[in-house]
Structure formats: structure tokens, C-alpha cells
Design an enzyme around this catalytic site. Sequence first.
Site, short mmCIF file in Angstrom:
data_model
loop_
_atom_site.label_atom_id
_atom_site.label_comp_id
_atom_site.label_asym_id
_atom_site.label_seq_id
_atom_site.Cartn_x
_atom_site.Cartn_y
_atom_site.Cartn_z
N SER A 216 0.77 -1.23 -0.07
CA SER A 216 0.00 -0.09 -0.16
C SER A 216 0.89 1.14 0.09
O SER A 216 1.86 1.37 0.47
CB SER A 216 -0.81 -0.05 1.23
OG SER A 216 -1.58 1.18 1.23
N HIS A 230 -2.29 7.20 -4.96
CA HIS A 230 -2.48 6.14 -4.06
C HIS A 230 -2.56 4.74 -4.63
O HIS A 230 -3.04 4.80 -5.57
CB HIS A 230 -3.65 6.32 -2.99
CG HIS A 230 -4.26 5.05 -2.36
ND1 HIS A 230 -5.13 4.11 -3.05
CD2 HIS A 230 -3.90 4.17 -1.39
CE1 HIS A 230 -5.53 3.40 -2.51
NE2 HIS A 230 -4.71 3.08 -1.47
N ASN A 232 -2.82 0.42 -3.89
CA ASN A 232 -2.78 -1.07 -2.96
C ASN A 232 -3.15 -2.16 -3.49
O ASN A 232 -4.25 -2.23 -4.30
CB ASN A 232 -3.90 -0.54 -1.83
CG ASN A 232 -4.20 -1.71 -0.72
OD1 ASN A 232 -4.72 -2.60 -1.09
ND2 ASN A 232 -3.43 -1.67 0.25
N TYR A 233 -2.32 -3.09 -3.39
CA TYR A 233 -2.99 -4.52 -3.80
C TYR A 233 -2.67 -5.45 -2.95
O TYR A 233 -1.68 -5.64 -2.02
CB TYR A 233 -2.17 -4.83 -5.43
CG TYR A 233 -2.29 -3.87 -6.35
CD1 TYR A 233 -3.56 -4.14 -7.17
CD2 TYR A 233 -1.78 -2.63 -6.73
CE1 TYR A 233 -3.85 -3.28 -7.89
CE2 TYR A 233 -2.09 -1.82 -7.41
CZ TYR A 233 -3.25 -2.14 -8.32
OH TYR A 233 -3.72 -1.16 -9.18
N ARG A 234 -3.71 -6.46 -2.60
CA ARG A 234 -3.57 -7.23 -1.23
C ARG A 234 -4.33 -8.65 -1.79
O ARG A 234 -5.21 -8.84 -2.72
CB ARG A 234 -4.62 -6.51 -0.30
CG ARG A 234 -5.96 -6.26 -0.61
CD ARG A 234 -6.52 -5.31 0.32
NE ARG A 234 -7.95 -4.87 -0.20
CZ ARG A 234 -8.19 -3.88 -0.88
NH1 ARG A 234 -7.31 -2.96 -1.49
NH2 ARG A 234 -9.39 -3.50 -1.32
N GLY A 383 -2.73 -6.02 17.18
CA GLY A 383 -1.26 -6.20 17.03
C GLY A 383 -0.96 -5.18 15.94
O GLY A 383 0.12 -5.28 15.44
N SER A 384 -1.80 -4.62 15.10
CA SER A 384 -1.64 -3.78 13.98
C SER A 384 -0.79 -2.68 14.43
O SER A 384 -0.64 -2.35 15.57
CB SER A 384 -2.90 -3.13 13.17
OG SER A 384 -3.68 -4.32 12.91
N ARG A 385 -0.04 -2.42 13.39
CA ARG A 385 1.34 -1.17 13.54
C ARG A 385 0.60 0.03 13.19
O ARG A 385 0.24 0.52 11.94
CB ARG A 385 2.41 -1.48 12.80
CG ARG A 385 3.47 -0.61 13.17
CD ARG A 385 4.95 -1.14 12.46
NE ARG A 385 6.00 -0.57 12.81
CZ ARG A 385 6.58 0.48 12.24
NH1 ARG A 385 6.13 1.07 11.43
NH2 ARG A 385 7.63 0.99 12.71
#
Length: 426
Positions: A216, A230, A232-234, A383-385
Site C-alpha cells: 500500500s 495512492h 494498494n494490492y492485497r 497487534g496492527s502497527r
Amino acid sequence: MAAAAAAAAAGRLLRGAARGPPALALAAAAAAGRRALGSAPPGAAAGRGVRRAALAAAGALGGLGLGLGLGLGLGLGLWRWQQAAMAASEGDEDEEELRQRFMAPPVSGLRELRRRRRELRSRMELLIMETQAEVCRALAALDPGAAFAVDTWERKEGGGGVSCVLQDGEVFEKAGVNVSVVFGLLSEEAARQMRSRGKSLKAKDGKLPFCAMGVSSVIHPKNPHIPTMHFNYRYFEIEEADGTKQWWFGGGTDLTPTYLNEEDAVHFHKTLKEACDKHDLKLYPKYKKWCDDYFYIKHRGERRGIGGIFFDDVDSPSKEEVFQFVKSCAKAVVPCYIPIVKRHCHDSFTPEEKLWQQLRRGRYVEFNLVYDRGTKFGLLTPGSRIESILMSLPLTARWEYMHTPPENSKEAEILEVLRNPKDWVH
């Protein structure tokens, strides 16, 4: 040439040692191995030729050992030495490949990805790591006075990521390109968000194992005549109670200009259309409309930008076909955006134009914090940053009470397009 010379030297050394005591033979073999492994230039990876030289030394010692009657024990020692030599060579090759292909080592480890190289999860992780490096290097080439800070991080619940952020450059005020590969158990809040999109997720004892990975990026230039971009590829995978796995891909690339430049808009959209058309002529118009609809700021009655493509929850026609489509889109990021930056990076601008950029960035922040699915999922995942999730926000933005641009102004022109999206390629 160096590898061949090392092998020849190894042979001469061993033949001479054969006339001496066994201890001398062992010392000679060790020296030959060191010469073979050290035959590559300093700092270079040991190649196949060097490895062959090392193996030749080991083979010569094996023959000598038989002649001396040292037996199985020596043979086992030689095998262990040979394995160590090969491991050292492979380690050097790994380091060289990491330097050339990525900004940092992959989250899952290069050797593990090689071992599972036929699995789609491994191929996707390699793709997002390569995309991160391609974009960072293209941006850095345009802003040589600045540098990306590369930050690797781990998530205690499982997985981790690589965050690359450039701040306060001459061209880019803030440019971030993040990779995350996380796994573990999906939170109830995140599962609820997915079910609201029509996902039928059957948990076992309230637990849903998942794996999510993606790249991202948000790029905020200093010059108001360079658009924000912007992408994002997921890829997402969830294991249900009966062991079956649901999978899907999502992503997109979109442009948010402060001022409308039709040449930029046409170039951007045509490049994305070409990437889509390689797979199906129906994809670009479908995902262009989806992008216009997704980036709609409802409380403002306008889009965040002039769009691009956007898609989510795509799980057909097949995993391989969707992956190849995603790969084409990721490879289109640099050619759709970098020429626009080059075209405008030296444009002059006024304080009034900079002020309008700050007001438009305020709209960008509003969308990301109120509507964006990725931001919501990140904030709801244990737990995400947080620093990586909020990397998309600009360094500076502005909100003014009841601000309305003059009629027939350049500012009013972009607002008209944001309220009524255009077809840029026909």
C-alpha cells in the site's frame, strides 16, 4: 575464471599432500576449500562456478581419504564440509538477491519463499516486495536529496512488515510504501466488517484463522501541480470451521490532483486501462466506476480524486487468473504516475495554490479516517502497527470554515469533476 583457477589450485595442493601424512592432507583440503569459496571478488555473491570449485576440492579430498584408508568417518566429515560450503555460497547469493530485488528481507524469509515458490501466497509476497522496491527506487530517483527510511517490524500475533517512508524531500513532502504480511485469528470486529460485505464466514469456537498480505502506498508531493497518488494490492485468505478456505484479491490505483490537468488524467487512466485490457476489456470500465463510487465522501458530496481503478473481494474466474491481473496492475503503477511527476516537478506555484492544496488534503484525511476499508481493518486488527496504517495521512492539511472557491476559477473546475466524474479514455 577465478573459480576454475581455484579448482586447479585445489587439485595441485591435494596431489602434493597425498605424499605426506594424513593430517597434512586434511589441512590441504581445508585450504583448498577456503580458496574455492574465497575466489569471488569481495562483496560479490559466490556463484555456481565457485560452488563447483568447492565441491571439486571436497571430491578430491574424498578420493584421497579412500587412498589413505580413513574410511567412513572422513567421508561423513567431508559431506558435512561440503554442505557447509554450499550453504555459505547460497547465503551469499541470498544477500545479493535481497539487495537487488527488495528494500528489506521478505517477512516470510527468502529461502522459505523459494521452498514454497509454487504456492500463490509465496508468489504474492514476492510480488508485493518487488512492487515496493520498484516504486521506492523510482520515487527516490526523482528526489535524490531525500532517502527512504526502511523500517522492518514484527507482529507478535503473527507476521510483520516493511515500511518505507520518505519525508520532507524537495519533491515529495511525504511518500510511504508499506508491505504487510500478517496472519493469526481474525478479530470479531474485522469479521463483522467482512460479513457486512456479504462474506459468509463460519467460525469454529468463534475463531477464524486468516492470512492477509498487501502493498500500500500514498504519495503526497510538495508542489500543488503534482497530484497525490495512492495504490494498494492485497490478498486475503480465511480458513472456515470445516477446513475450507475462502480467498480473494483486492486493490486499485487512483489519482488525487489539486488542480485539473486533462493530459495527466488521460495518461493515468489510459495506462491503467491498458493493464486491465490485457485480461478482459470489461474490467477497466467496471473497476473505474467502482473506484468513483468507492472514493465518494458522502458528507461532502464529492469524490476524493479523479479515480482510477478499484476492486475488492475478487475470487473468480480462478486464483491464477486473478493473480496475473493483479500483477499487471501493480506493474502499471510506475508508468502511470512517474511521467506526471516529471512533467510538473519544476512548475512554479503561488501561496494561494499551496493553500488550496492544504484544503484538498483535508478532504483526503476525512475519507481515510471515516470510510476507508483498509484503515478500518487495520485499526480493528489486534497487534496492527498504527504508524504504518496512518502513513497515508499527509504531513500538513487545513480546514477552513465554509470555504467556497470563486466561480469559474481553477479551484471550482476541479470541484466540478469531483462531483461529476468524467470518462477520460473515450
